[in-house]
Scaffold this active site. Structure first.
Site, PDB file in Angstrom:
ATOM      1  N   ASN A   1       0.820  -1.238   0.000  1.00 47.22           N
ATOM      2  CA  ASN A   1       0.000   0.000   0.000  1.00 47.22           C
ATOM      3  C   ASN A   1       0.842   1.271   0.000  1.00 47.22           C
ATOM      4  OD1 ASN A   1      -2.389  -1.654   0.443  1.00 47.22           O
ATOM      5  ND2 ASN A   1      -1.706  -1.801   2.566  1.00 47.22           N
TER       6      ASN A   1
ATOM      7  N   HIS B   1     -14.777  -2.178   4.353  1.00 48.51           N
ATOM      8  CA  HIS B   1     -13.668  -2.651   5.195  1.00 48.51           C
ATOM      9  C   HIS B   1     -14.140  -3.031   6.604  1.00 48.51           C
ATOM     10  CE1 HIS B   1      -9.851  -1.944   7.540  1.00 48.51           C
ATOM     11  NE2 HIS B   1      -9.383  -2.633   6.512  1.00 48.51           N
TER      12      HIS B   1
ATOM     13  N   GLU C   1     -16.787   3.112  -0.037  1.00 45.76           N
ATOM     14  CA  GLU C   1     -15.363   3.432  -0.150  1.00 45.76           C
ATOM     15  C   GLU C   1     -15.086   4.013  -1.530  1.00 45.76           C
ATOM     16  OE1 GLU C   1     -12.899   0.079   0.999  1.00 45.76           O
ATOM     17  OE2 GLU C   1     -14.208  -0.370   2.694  1.00 45.76           O
TER      18      GLU C   1
ATOM     19  N   SER D   1     -10.156  -2.147  -1.364  1.00 39.52           N
ATOM     20  CA  SER D   1      -8.791  -2.624  -1.137  1.00 39.52           C
ATOM     21  C   SER D   1      -8.545  -4.054  -1.578  1.00 39.52           C
ATOM     22  CB  SER D   1      -8.440  -2.501   0.345  1.00 39.52           C
ATOM     23  OG  SER D   1      -9.314  -3.311   1.116  1.00 39.52           O
TER      24      SER D   1
ATOM     25  N   ASP E   1     -15.018   6.441   2.431  1.00 38.42           N
ATOM     26  CA  ASP E   1     -13.700   6.091   2.963  1.00 38.42           C
ATOM     27  C   ASP E   1     -12.711   6.059   1.791  1.00 38.42           C
ATOM     28  OD1 ASP E   1     -11.392   4.832   3.874  1.00 38.42           O
ATOM     29  OD2 ASP E   1     -12.467   3.454   5.192  1.00 38.42           O
TER      30      ASP E   1
ATOM     31  N   HIS F   1      -7.726   3.998   0.405  1.00 38.63           N
ATOM     32  CA  HIS F   1      -6.858   3.525  -0.679  1.00 38.63           C
ATOM     33  C   HIS F   1      -6.864   4.462  -1.877  1.00 38.63           C
ATOM     34  CE1 HIS F   1      -5.664  -0.432   0.918  1.00 38.63           C
ATOM     35  NE2 HIS F   1      -6.778  -0.290   1.609  1.00 38.63           N
TER      36      HIS F   1
ATOM     37  N   LYS G   1      -1.008   4.910   4.020  1.00 37.15           N
ATOM     38  CA  LYS G   1      -0.776   4.364   2.687  1.00 37.15           C
ATOM     39  C   LYS G   1      -0.011   5.411   1.856  1.00 37.15           C
ATOM     40  CE  LYS G   1      -4.881   1.659   3.637  1.00 37.15           C
ATOM     41  NZ  LYS G   1      -4.234   0.566   4.354  1.00 37.15           N
TER      42      LYS G   1
END
Ligand code: PMP
Length: 395
Positions: free
Chosen positions: A53, A139, A183, A187, A212, A215, A246
């Protein structure tokens, strides 16, 4: 008929043993040394890191390291306390101002981790009697946050605004507050959310929307703010949450919002109040990384060039990939035992990726998950592709 406290681990033990039969432990790797954003050492062997990441490769950037070193000297090693007690230092405030300015939002709050940012925003805002509509592939930290809130949890089909629309339509518009959570970049599969459609649905139903961007920060958007920026809906999300662990090369989390009362979260969210703040060094590392991201958009160009190279290379070799090209490239290996054998073989050849298996994956997929960095060389990407080809024959 009381059981031993540890009896519940028996099924886990059974599932774990085939994963370690290849010699290594996919969930217990320790790097003796990290030589660069893309090389780690185990027993003096160089391993190409293709599952970290570290999207922009900033963990070894000179300016970022210097910022952390200076903060260690100026503020000491730890904060020894919570944000609401002794644990707020100048850098925490500055980072909050800078994040708010970056997003053009009135408030930003810095948390100790991204996990705690999700716990704080979701469980700080929603409570019993409220309804949370959550994308099925969200997540674990978001699921935990929903549980902690005590609100009713309603899952809708992954990346499916119609599914969300139906569930919102079925709920009484006047009976409860409604919070929708999705998100940006997911991920595990590396697929992206249709954010503009979600914004349209949430507006029609007068719900709140949290995105979110853990990533996606640094990965999407002209300024690297994430998928909401890239899709032109920054003002459509009520809360954007993310991590510093990340692209931002540190550790910590953030949330930004335009809501005038957002800052009351600081005295309402238990995951903000009852934990120590992140170290000044980590905060200064993040501030420096933010500056690098703003100054060097070419990092994102490099990242995407590498992502496309890995995706195209694996696809050409016939691998089953879970999504269109993105910095997360997930390769389908069928079942957990085969995925674990391939994972082990890859490490033997000198490549580290993430083993991702049920129940940690959507659709019970068994994956070798790669994450690409701007710091990878083309040779490293090609090496990873070739190693995948070798282990596919062996596993
Ligand atoms: N949200 C998502 C979508 C994540 O993938 C992660 C971490 N992998 C987190 C939140 C938690 O972030 P952190 O590691 O900073 O706790």
């Amino acid at each position: 008929n009381k059981m031993d406290l540890f009896d519940k681990f028996n099924p886990i033990k059974e599932a774990y043993s085939p994963l370690t039969s290849g010699g290594g432990d996919p969930f217990g790797v320790a790097f003796d040394r990290i030589a660069s954003p893309t090389i780690g050492l185990i027993n003096n062997r160089e391993i190409v890191l293709a599952g970290t990441n570290n999207y922009l490769g900033l963990t070894f950037d000179d300016a970022v390291i210097t910022a952390g070193q200076q903060a260690l000297r100026t503020f000491g090693t730890g904060t020894t306390g919570s944000r609401i007690a002794n644990g707020t230092f100048g850098p925490h405030r500055l980072l909050e101002e800078e994040m708010a300015t970056h997003y053009g939002m009135s408030s930003a709050i810095v948390f100790t981790t991204g996990y705690q940012a999700n716990l704080s925003v979701v469980a700080g805002l929603a409570q019993k009697g409220d309804q949370i509509f959550i994308d099925a592939d969200c997540h674990a930290s978001i699921y935990d946050a929903c549980q902690l809130s005590g609100a009713e949890i309603i899952r809708f089909a992954h990346n499916d605004p119609t599914s969300l629309d139906r569930r919102l339509a079925r709920s009484d518009p006047n009976s409860s507050n409604k919070l929708v959570i999705v998100e940006g970049l997911y991920s595990m599969f590396g697929d992206v959310s249709p954010l503009a459609e979600f914004v349209e649905v949430k507006k029609r139903h007068k719900a709140y929307l949290m995105v979110d961007e853990a990533h996606s920060f640094g990965v999407f958007g002209d300024r690297g703010l994430g998928l909401a920026e890239a899709h032109g809906v920054l003002d459509g999300a009520d809360f954007l949450v993310g991590t510093f662990s990340k692209s931002l090369a540190g550790i910590g989390g953030f949330a930004v919002s335009n809501h005038p009362d957002f800052n009351f979260l600081r005295v309402a969210a238990r995951a903000y109040m009852f934990t120590a703040s992140s170290s000044a060094a980590s905060v200064e590392v993040t501030r420096a990384a933010l500056k690098v991201i703003a100054a060097r958009p070419e990092l994102r160009t490099d990242l995407w060039k590498n992502a496309r190279r890995l995706h195209a290379g694996l696809k050409a070799k016939g691998f089953g990939l879970m999504a269109e090209p993105s910095p997360v490239v997930a390769v389908d290996f069928g079942d957990p035992a085969r995925a674990a054998r391939a994972w082990n073989a890859l490490l033997q050849l000198g490549v580290y990726v993430n083993l991702a298996i049920p129940p940690g994956t959507p659709n019970s997929k068994s994956l070798l998950r790669c994450s690409v960095s701007a710091a990878h060389t083309s040779d490293q990407i090609d090496f990873v592709i070739n190693c995948f080809e070798k282990v596919a024959e062996m596993a």
